[in-house]
Design a protein around this motif. Structure first.
Motif, short mmCIF file in Angstrom:
data_model
loop_
_atom_site.label_atom_id
_atom_site.label_comp_id
_atom_site.label_asym_id
_atom_site.label_seq_id
_atom_site.Cartn_x
_atom_site.Cartn_y
_atom_site.Cartn_z
N ASN A 157 0.83 -1.21 0.00
CA ASN A 157 0.00 0.00 0.00
C ASN A 157 0.86 1.26 0.00
OD1 ASN A 157 -2.65 -1.02 -0.15
ND2 ASN A 157 -2.63 -1.54 2.04
N GLU A 166 -5.20 7.62 -2.57
CA GLU A 166 -6.24 6.64 -2.20
C GLU A 166 -7.47 6.78 -3.11
OE1 GLU A 166 -5.89 4.16 0.00
OE2 GLU A 166 -7.98 3.51 -0.24
N ARG A 171 -9.07 -1.31 -4.92
CA ARG A 171 -8.67 -2.65 -4.49
C ARG A 171 -9.84 -3.59 -4.68
NH1 ARG A 171 -7.09 0.92 -0.97
NH2 ARG A 171 -4.84 1.35 -0.79
N ARG A 434 -7.87 1.12 1.94
CA ARG A 434 -6.63 0.65 2.56
C ARG A 434 -6.86 0.18 4.00
NH1 ARG A 434 -0.55 3.07 2.76
NH2 ARG A 434 0.08 1.70 4.43
#
Ligand code: BG6
Length: 486
Positions: A157, A166, A171, A434
């Motif tokens: 990350n 971000e 993801r 994250r």
């Protein structure tokens, strides 16, 4: 936001995921008019393929995919025209980056899809940045597994985060793209009748199962260093648990939803040390028969060592330690080479506090809500019903069934279609933030550590069975049963 013509660059573009899922899903999106304008797909690998080679591989992948029932020649021709291949040796000869730069369209939205092992994600992102290919709107898509523990996930990350912020990082957990999984939120938060029942007051326990009949196939190399805990529980099963257990978010907005999921992960009661033996079970399949076909044992599958302690089955008892769920076990279970392929969430309600039919013959299985992800997507609510007849009163659990296939004439899109469409449109609600991924590792790591410390092997179970005996003991210890046995 509406999607715009995009250059979609797939690293690992000739690999297993790309062939099995990404290219067929992109074909379906193209067929249904979701690839706008001259959106292009650039597969990147070290394979040195020509564009023609890639197009042929992609055509076979599309033809071989079950969801593409009829290949339309016109659509396939258009789709092939979108495809090209660029050879890049990440960390090697830098000329590949120049070739990639030349293949991209200036001024166009860019999506970089990393269908590669997580260890090389950082190097790819640096390569992209150093070659000047990352524009302010570029997005990056990361596949699971995201690391193999908390520390490696944080490292990946950090490395990717040094290049993409971000908001531009997607993801993937493809379970979130499944229709029934999205429907779970609609079921819970667009209807009024479930919410008052949705707590320890009325729910006895929850079961989340993802059982597969397939083995590890050609993926033994990857799988052997992963195992079911990292491959399925850390991501797919915990995401299902989050959606089942989370509080109502204030809106269907990406951060509102993800904030609530994160709180669930943070509320999971840690399982570590000696509790691991009591609350978790590992299994590994041995030779057996699945639907009449002989299946190899895990250790006989090619591509890995002849001895291995890798688990192909996990069952565990989790607890969400908060006001709503205190004392309600969440039984999670996943395995390869099981007797049936079935993924579902079962909400088992409590028995009535007082029965007025004490003499009635009854059967177990009453009072459950089953959300079936696959196969036969649907929702089943089982309730006790009087069996017709004038004789002695008999009660029988009977399901009220909602089958998506019967109710809606339209096909449910594949999870990857949905998620690729969202990436192209810039919507990250169904992707993991994250902090969620890291919170999941924080809970999983001590379990794996304790397993390693035990020094024992997983229990064996024959291919085509319902898993190791320990999984039965785990649930029957408290007088409960796995759903299919009720
Ligand atoms: C993947 C796992 O994430 O999910 C595979 O790596 C597993 O091991 C697959 O087979 C299951 O996905 P699905 O959509 O078939 O349930």
């Amino acid at each position: 936001p509406d999607p715009r013509p995009t250059d979609l660059v797939v690293f690992g573009g000739t690999g297993d995921l790309s062939m099995r899922k990404l290219l067929p899903s992109l074909y379906l999106l193209d067929r249904d008019g979701h690839l706008v304008g001259d959106t292009r797909v650039i597969a990147v690998s070290r394979d040195g393929l020509t564009d023609a080679d890639l197009r042929d591989k992609a055509s076979s992948a599309v033809r071989g995919h079950s969801a593409v029932q009829v290949v339309e020649p016109e659509v396939l021709r258009r789709f092939r025209g979108r495809l090209s291949h660029v050879t890049v040796d990440v960390g090697g000869d830098p000329s590949g980056w120049e070739d990639l730069a030349a293949a991209l369209t200036p001024g166009r939205d860019r999506v970089f899809y990393l269908a590669v092992p997580p260890m090389i994600s950082g190097a790819i992102c640096r390569g992209l940045r150093d070659a000047g290919l990352v524009t302010p709107d570029s997005r990056v898509v990361m596949e699971k597994p995201l690391g193999r523990d908390l520390a490696s996930a944080q490292a990946v990350n950090d490395e990717v985060g040094a290049v993409f912020d971000e908001a531009h990082t997607y993801r993937i957990d493809h379970y979130l793209g499944k229709e029934t999984v999205q429907n779970l939120l609609v079921l819970r938060f667009a209807n009024v009748f479930l919410e008052p029942l949705w707590s320890s007051r009325w729910i006895d326990h929850v079961q989340i199962t993802a059982a597969e009949t397939v083995g590890v196939g050609g993926r033994r190399g990857y799988y052997d260093s992963s195992g079911a805990m990292r491959d399925m529980v850390q991501n797919h099963l915990l995401q299902l648990l989050c959606l089942t257990a989370m509080e109502p978010p204030a809106s269907y907005d990406r951060d509102a939803v993800r904030d609530e999921k994160l709180k669930v992960l943070q509320s999971l009661r840690p399982i570590s040390g000696s509790a691991v033996a009591e609350h978790t079970v590992r299994g590994q399949y041995t030779r057996g028969t699945v639907h009449g076909d002989e299946a190899l044992g895990y250790l006989d599958e090619a591509g890995g060592p002849p001895t291995s302690g890798t688990e192909t089955f996990v069952a565990l008892r989790a607890e969400v330690a908060n006001w709503r769920w205190a004392g309600v076990p969440f039984y999670l279970r996943t395995g390869k080479r099981m007797s049936h392929a079935r993924s579902e969430i079962v909400i088992r309600f409590r028995d009535v506090p007082h029965t007025i039919f004490p003499g009635a013959a009854t059967a177990p299985g009453a009072g459950s809500l089953v959300i079936r992800l696959q196969p036969d997507e649907g929702i089943h609510l089982t309730m006790l019903t009087k069996t017709p007849g004038a004789g002695a009163l008999r009660l029988r659990p009977v399901p009220l069934e909602l089958s998506f296939a019967d109710t809606f004439a339209t096909r449910s899109p594949e999870a990857y279609e949905r998620l690729l469409m969202d990436v192209l449109a810039g919507d990250s609600t169904l992707f993991m933030r994250r902090d969620e991924v890291e919170a999941a590792w924080r809970w999983v790591d001590p379990i794996i550590e304790a397993w390693n410390g035990l020094g024992t092997a997983p229990e064996t179970y024959p291919a085509g069975s319902s898993g190791p005996a320990g999984a039965q003991r785990l649930i029957s210890r408290t007088g409960r049963m796995w759903h299919e046995e009720e």
